[in-house]
Design a protein around this motif. Structure first.
Motif, PDB file in Angstrom:
ATOM      1  N   UNK A 210       4.496   1.642  -1.714  1.00 51.01           N
ATOM      2  CA  UNK A 210       4.872   3.003  -2.072  1.00 51.01           C
ATOM      3  C   UNK A 210       5.048   3.809  -0.795  1.00 51.01           C
ATOM      4  N   UNK A 211       6.234   4.369  -0.637  1.00 48.60           N
ATOM      5  CA  UNK A 211       6.545   5.182   0.547  1.00 48.60           C
ATOM      6  C   UNK A 211       6.702   6.621   0.080  1.00 48.60           C
TER       7      UNK A 211
ATOM      8  N   UNK B  27       2.957  -4.603   6.875  1.00 47.88           N
ATOM      9  CA  UNK B  27       3.235  -6.021   7.048  1.00 47.88           C
ATOM     10  C   UNK B  27       2.773  -6.758   5.804  1.00 47.88           C
ATOM     11  N   UNK B  28       3.720  -7.329   5.106  1.00 51.52           N
ATOM     12  CA  UNK B  28       3.409  -8.104   3.913  1.00 51.52           C
ATOM     13  C   UNK B  28       3.192  -9.567   4.291  1.00 51.52           C
ATOM     14  N   UNK B  29       2.314 -10.217   3.563  1.00 54.92           N
ATOM     15  CA  UNK B  29       2.070 -11.643   3.748  1.00 54.92           C
ATOM     16  C   UNK B  29       2.260 -12.369   2.429  1.00 54.92           C
TER      17      UNK B  29
ATOM     18  N   UNK C 215       0.816  -1.199   0.000  1.00 54.69           N
ATOM     19  CA  UNK C 215       0.000   0.000   0.000  1.00 54.69           C
ATOM     20  C   UNK C 215       0.847   1.245   0.000  1.00 54.69           C
ATOM     21  N   UNK C 216       0.173   2.360   0.233  1.00 56.90           N
ATOM     22  CA  UNK C 216       0.836   3.662   0.312  1.00 56.90           C
ATOM     23  C   UNK C 216       1.033   4.016   1.782  1.00 56.90           C
TER      24      UNK C 216
ATOM     25  N   UNK D 143      10.323   1.937  -1.880  1.00 54.95           N
ATOM     26  CA  UNK D 143       9.244   1.835  -2.855  1.00 54.95           C
ATOM     27  C   UNK D 143       9.601   0.833  -3.946  1.00 54.95           C
ATOM     28  N   UNK D 144       8.731  -0.144  -4.138  1.00 60.00           N
ATOM     29  CA  UNK D 144       8.988  -1.215  -5.111  1.00 60.00           C
ATOM     30  C   UNK D 144       7.798  -2.165  -5.127  1.00 60.00           C
TER      31      UNK D 144
END
Length: 122
Positions: free
Chosen positions: A119-120, A19-21, A10-11, A91-92
């Protein structure tokens, strides 16, 4: 059929967290080290973090050490990447991947999911 599905991107503002899963199916989690990779626009893909099949060994790319934490829950067939103190350069598109041939300790770009955008930005 092996399938990896990433989620949680997300942004987020600089300094924030995500936290990615990575939900895995069609494989025996006990046989695979799993890695997180990322690719930013115009840049080569790079390995971010790797976790052994048991979770007992982890590794991080230098720029994320101390900010990212990889973990896994084999009972839930899921690997996580907790990302704190995010920076614009994080960001990637983030992918999880497993080796083509089962490997309990080495992360390789073999089979991968569709990716999740991080996206940061302020």
């Amino acid at each position: 059929q092996l399938q990896l599905v990433e989620s949680g991107g997300g942004l987020v503002q600089p300094g924030g967290s995500l936290r990615l899963s990575c939900a895995a199916s069609g494989l025996n989690m006990d046989d695979y080290a799993i890695g997180w990779f990322r690719q930013a626009p115009g840049k080569e893909r790079e390995g971010v973090s790797c976790i052994s099949s048991s979770g007992g060994s982890t590794d991080y790319e230098d720029s994320v050490k101390g900010r990212f934490t990889i973990s896994r829950d084999n009972a839930k067939n899921t690997v996580y990447l907790q990302m704190n103190s995010l920076k614009p350069e994080d960001t990637a598109v983030y992918y999880c991947a497993v080796p083509i041939i089962p490997n309990r300790s080495s992360c390789q770009w073999g089979s991968w999911g569709q990716g999740t955008q991080v996206t940061v930005s302020s």
